[in-house]
Design a protein around this motif. Structure first.
Motif, PDB file in Angstrom:
ATOM      1  N   ARG A  35       6.927  -0.752  -2.154  1.00  0.00           N
ATOM      2  CA  ARG A  35       7.023  -1.738  -1.079  1.00  0.00           C
ATOM      3  C   ARG A  35       7.832  -2.968  -1.486  1.00  0.00           C
ATOM      4  NH1 ARG A  35       1.572  -0.013  -0.188  1.00  0.00           N
ATOM      5  NH2 ARG A  35       1.357   1.022   1.821  1.00  0.00           N
ATOM      6  N   LYS A  68      -2.707   1.030   1.294  1.00  0.00           N
ATOM      7  CA  LYS A  68      -2.410  -0.206   0.557  1.00  0.00           C
ATOM      8  C   LYS A  68      -3.689  -0.741  -0.067  1.00  0.00           C
ATOM      9  CE  LYS A  68      -0.100  -4.698   0.836  1.00  0.00           C
ATOM     10  NZ  LYS A  68      -1.027  -5.304  -0.149  1.00  0.00           N
ATOM     11  N   THR A  98       2.988   7.633   3.223  1.00  0.00           N
ATOM     12  CA  THR A  98       1.911   6.813   2.676  1.00  0.00           C
ATOM     13  C   THR A  98       0.526   7.383   2.972  1.00  0.00           C
ATOM     14  OG1 THR A  98       1.970   5.403   4.653  1.00  0.00           O
ATOM     15  CG2 THR A  98       3.280   4.701   2.761  1.00  0.00           C
ATOM     16  N   ASP A 156       1.248  -4.745  -4.691  1.00  0.00           N
ATOM     17  CA  ASP A 156       2.456  -4.942  -3.887  1.00  0.00           C
ATOM     18  C   ASP A 156       3.465  -3.814  -4.064  1.00  0.00           C
ATOM     19  OD1 ASP A 156       1.615  -7.421  -2.833  1.00  0.00           O
ATOM     20  OD2 ASP A 156       2.259  -8.448  -4.666  1.00  0.00           O
TER      21      ASP A 156
END
Length: 335
Positions: free
Chosen positions: A322, A219, A52, A317
């Motif tokens: 995820r 994120k 990530t 999301d």
């Protein structure tokens, strides 16, 4: 007739088994093409921290995991091309080839062969494509970050970043060539079709952005609901807004892009917003974003005299799969 079917059944099962064995799997084929040394570099644990930690700066500025293009022989590069053609559309493959090709342009302009290296793009695998657990792969380097997560038959392709510098090649044998042309032109088409009342709502900031707002954070959360709503556009403007979304999805295979487009529609078009910042013509800094309930796309052209584009698609999301991974673990007995 039944006797004949029963007699042929073992042969049919054998043929089916042989067909399955012969069926190409580009991820496995690429990994199988690597030497043990390159395989060790290319394949990491699924939950490796670098999965990530994505970025879009040159590889001389950010050390990436995986194996680089310049380490691959011709057969391995062909295997990688097959992987690209499976997880990207023809348009998507062309975009990455054009963007990587700009490194040679930047090298000729700057003379810097270290920072401007067309071979410094890296492919990484997280987990095992041969197993039944989620796995992922990425392809990344200057102005490209493609992240794919595979859970069963489901594929997630975000974050997805494309950039171009120069956005318009100023001189040389490729003078005038524009990479990410449609992303820019459709944005101009939409903002310049608006009347004064619409512009007051759509333009949410006068001071130009210096970068996409979400940058490279792992994120992305929804941003402030700025700009003009889909419902406030006329029919032609609505079509142009959808064209922009479709252009960002066009890098994906048809089945995957169609699925994402249906998701946008199912969530309710009334939730879409288009926001603009900066100039409304080429040559000066400009930015736009489209935000829905589950996603955000951003376009920025402000650096290098407004000749340097960054674009990104984020799922709030779904980035790095995820939501799919959580669902998989919740429904899997062995987890």
């Amino acid at each position: 007739m039944k006797k004949l079917i029963y007699a042929l059944l073992p042969t049919l099962l054998l043929l089916s088994f042989i067909f399955m064995k012969m069926k190409k799997d580009p991820a496995k084929d690429f990994l199988n093409s690597l030497s043990p040394e390159l395989l060790q570099k290319a394949q990491l644990e699924f939950d490796h921290s670098e999965k990530t930690n994505w970025h879009f700066v040159p590889s001389s500025m950010y050390q990436r995991e995986g194996v680089s293009l310049k380490e691959l022989n011709n057969n391995q590069r062909e295997a990688l091309q097959s992987l690209f053609k499976t997880y990207l559309s023809k348009s998507g493959v062309e975009k990455i080839e054009q963007i990587m090709g700009l490194e040679a342009v930047l090298r000729s302009m700057s003379g810097d062969s270290v920072m401007r290296d067309p071979g410094a793009y890296y492919v990484s695998f997280y987990g095992d494509p041969s197993g039944d657990s989620p796995w992922a792969w990425s392809f990344e380097g200057h102005h490209i970050s493609l992240n794919f997560t595979i859970v069963g038959d489901e594929v997630v392709a975000t974050p997805r970043f494309f950039g171009s510098n120069p956005a318009t090649i100023p001189s040389g044998p490729r003078e005038g060539e524009r990479t990410l042309k449609m992303e820019e032109d459709l944005g101009f088409e939409l903002i310049n079709s608006m009347n004064s009342d619409q512009l007051e709502i759509a333009i949410f900031q006068e001071e130009p952005m210096r970068e996409i707002t979400t940058r490279n954070i792992p994120k992305a959360d929804p941003l402030d609901p700025v700009g003009i709503t889909y419902s406030s556009l006329n029919p032609q403007q609505k079509k142009t807004l959808i064209k922009i979304i479709d252009e960002y999805l066009s890098a994906l295979p048809k089945a995957l892009s169609n699925k994402k487009r249906r998701q946008v529609e199912d969530e309710g078009m009334e939730h879409l917003r288009f926001g603009w910042v900066g100039a409304r013509e080429k040559g000066s800094a400009h930015y736009y974003r489209i935000q829905g309930l589950s996603f955000l796309l951003e376009f920025d052209n402000s650096q290098s005299g407004a000749n340097h584009i960054h674009t990104v698609w984020r799922d709030f999301d779904g980035d790095f799969g995820r939501d799919l991974i959580l669902e998989h673990y919740a429904n899997s007995d062995h987890h």
